[in-house]
Design a protein around this motif. Sequence first.
Motif, PDB file in Angstrom:
ATOM      1  N   UNK A  69      58.982  95.532  66.656  1.00  0.00           N
ATOM      2  CA  UNK A  69      60.365  95.102  66.903  1.00  0.00           C
ATOM      3  C   UNK A  69      61.325  96.296  66.948  1.00  0.00           C
ATOM      4  N   UNK A  70      60.760  97.503  66.956  1.00  0.00           N
ATOM      5  CA  UNK A  70      61.610  98.692  67.040  1.00  0.00           C
ATOM      6  C   UNK A  70      62.293  98.845  68.391  1.00  0.00           C
ATOM      7  N   UNK A  71      61.783  98.137  69.400  1.00  0.00           N
ATOM      8  CA  UNK A  71      62.403  98.185  70.736  1.00  0.00           C
ATOM      9  C   UNK A  71      63.557  97.201  70.870  1.00  0.00           C
ATOM     10  N   UNK A  72      63.794  96.413  69.823  1.00  0.00           N
ATOM     11  CA  UNK A  72      64.820  95.365  69.912  1.00  0.00           C
ATOM     12  C   UNK A  72      66.186  95.956  70.183  1.00  0.00           C
ATOM     13  N   UNK A  73      66.979  95.199  70.927  1.00  0.00           N
ATOM     14  CA  UNK A  73      68.307  95.684  71.283  1.00  0.00           C
ATOM     15  C   UNK A  73      69.257  94.499  71.379  1.00  0.00           C
ATOM     16  N   UNK A  74      70.514  94.726  71.030  1.00  0.00           N
ATOM     17  CA  UNK A  74      71.544  93.692  71.177  1.00  0.00           C
ATOM     18  C   UNK A  74      72.264  93.930  72.489  1.00  0.00           C
ATOM     19  N   UNK A 116      59.229  93.533  73.095  1.00  0.00           N
ATOM     20  CA  UNK A 116      57.779  93.551  72.890  1.00  0.00           C
ATOM     21  C   UNK A 116      57.248  92.182  72.458  1.00  0.00           C
ATOM     22  N   UNK A 117      57.970  91.508  71.560  1.00  0.00           N
ATOM     23  CA  UNK A 117      57.526  90.159  71.161  1.00  0.00           C
ATOM     24  C   UNK A 117      57.494  89.243  72.387  1.00  0.00           C
ATOM     25  N   UNK A 118      58.509  89.364  73.237  1.00  0.00           N
ATOM     26  CA  UNK A 118      58.581  88.485  74.406  1.00  0.00           C
ATOM     27  C   UNK A 118      57.490  88.799  75.422  1.00  0.00           C
ATOM     28  N   UNK A 119      57.172  90.077  75.577  1.00  0.00           N
ATOM     29  CA  UNK A 119      56.101  90.439  76.513  1.00  0.00           C
ATOM     30  C   UNK A 119      54.770  89.824  76.058  1.00  0.00           C
ATOM     31  N   UNK A 120      54.519  89.869  74.750  1.00  0.00           N
ATOM     32  CA  UNK A 120      53.282  89.257  74.230  1.00  0.00           C
ATOM     33  C   UNK A 120      53.312  87.743  74.453  1.00  0.00           C
ATOM     34  N   UNK A 143      51.798  84.975  66.214  1.00  0.00           N
ATOM     35  CA  UNK A 143      52.605  86.161  66.518  1.00  0.00           C
ATOM     36  C   UNK A 143      53.640  86.375  65.425  1.00  0.00           C
ATOM     37  N   UNK A 144      53.502  87.484  64.711  1.00  0.00           N
ATOM     38  CA  UNK A 144      54.437  87.824  63.634  1.00  0.00           C
ATOM     39  C   UNK A 144      55.205  89.077  64.006  1.00  0.00           C
ATOM     40  N   UNK A 145      56.535  89.072  63.865  1.00  0.00           N
ATOM     41  CA  UNK A 145      57.237  90.351  63.991  1.00  0.00           C
ATOM     42  C   UNK A 145      56.818  91.242  62.825  1.00  0.00           C
ATOM     43  N   UNK A 146      56.824  92.556  63.032  1.00  0.00           N
ATOM     44  CA  UNK A 146      56.426  93.465  61.934  1.00  0.00           C
ATOM     45  C   UNK A 146      57.332  93.288  60.714  1.00  0.00           C
ATOM     46  N   UNK A 147      58.615  92.953  60.987  1.00  0.00           N
ATOM     47  CA  UNK A 147      59.596  92.802  59.910  1.00  0.00           C
ATOM     48  C   UNK A 147      60.677  91.846  60.368  1.00  0.00           C
ATOM     49  N   UNK A 148      61.293  91.173  59.393  1.00  0.00           N
ATOM     50  CA  UNK A 148      62.470  90.357  59.699  1.00  0.00           C
ATOM     51  C   UNK A 148      63.739  91.195  59.622  1.00  0.00           C
ATOM     52  N   UNK A 149      63.604  92.416  59.125  1.00  0.00           N
ATOM     53  CA  UNK A 149      64.776  93.293  58.994  1.00  0.00           C
ATOM     54  C   UNK A 149      64.979  94.058  60.301  1.00  0.00           C
TER      55      UNK A 149
END
Length: 319
Positions: A35-40, A49-53, A130-136
């Motif tokens: 989830x390090x690629x996440x962006x607002x 990345x979660x969405x691509x999977x 599918x789990x995000x690596x972190x919720x933070x």
Amino acid sequence: MRIVALAGGIGGARFLRGLLAAVGPQDEITVIGNTGDDIHLYGLKVCPDLDTVMYTLGGGINEEQGWGRADETWSIKAEMKEYGVGPEWFGLGDRDFATHLVRSQMLTAGYSLSQVTEALCVRWQPGVRLLPMSDDRVETHVRITDEQGTRAVHFQEYWVKLHAAVDAEAIIPVGADTAEPAPGVLEAIAAADVILFPPSNPVVSIGTILAVPGIREAVAAAPAPVVGLSPIIGGAPVRGMADKVLAAVGVEAAAEAVALHYGAALLDGWLVDTADEDAVAGVEAAGIACRAVPLLMTDVDATAEMARAALALAEQVRA
Ligand code: GDP
Ligand code: CA
């Protein structure tokens, strides 16, 4: 068999599709997503990345692009542009927008990213947990120097807007140091029969997941064999600009160098492409079992064969 895979976007998702084709219905796959690629963007939380999977395994992906939705239209983006609202360089289509709206709505209502991801997967039925690596919140930033001076930019700005054309001087997973693994992540790693590193980006995909305190330690301590597949073939990434971010962490873009970067503390086995047969001896000398097999994910059958090779190597190092 309980399989845990760490995954970025395209490389991870395509591998997972092959893995699903290779295993039986009784096997359980848990995916720990970057989830390090996440962006607002536009006030919405986007998790590329979660969405691509999710889209790849759920049959909604744009196959040619490898990201985003199939049969996409672009009305919202065009309307936003009329208001002078960007960024223009990030592709969010209308269908894709719906995912980010649902996610953002649920996050605003107080649900965690893991709960939201689970809810989105009810629609997509990816066939894995599918789990995000972190919720933070963790956001990868890249330090660059260009005509505007030295500064840190969001990973997406570096990758998508700048096309990694300037050198990455440092990769900083902002927020990772205080992030906690999402619920179920450490438990899945500890209970796994096999742990796989797909041919995802070793720095900004797998590296970011491992940067969440506790995850690297859990993988290193797990009783299960850990087997990775090289994203580098013949001294270059198969797709994308992984060489740029490898250089930022002082690692050569070579199948052997990536294995040594993970190291024997994490990896029990490593697959390189047949083009990199020469790398096998060096990897084995570092205490990591290594085999050369075709690693091009040209179609699901070829990818399933890669997954079988990874599972077979896991069995060999377990024995
Ligand atoms: P991203 O988040 O969309 O960049 O995707 P990942 O991090 O999961 O995967 C990116 C990596 O996948 C790149 O470094 C590519 O070299 C690698 N990759 C893409 N296609 C292939 C392939 O067919 N074979 C192998 N071995 N690696 C691939
Ligand atoms: Ca990514």
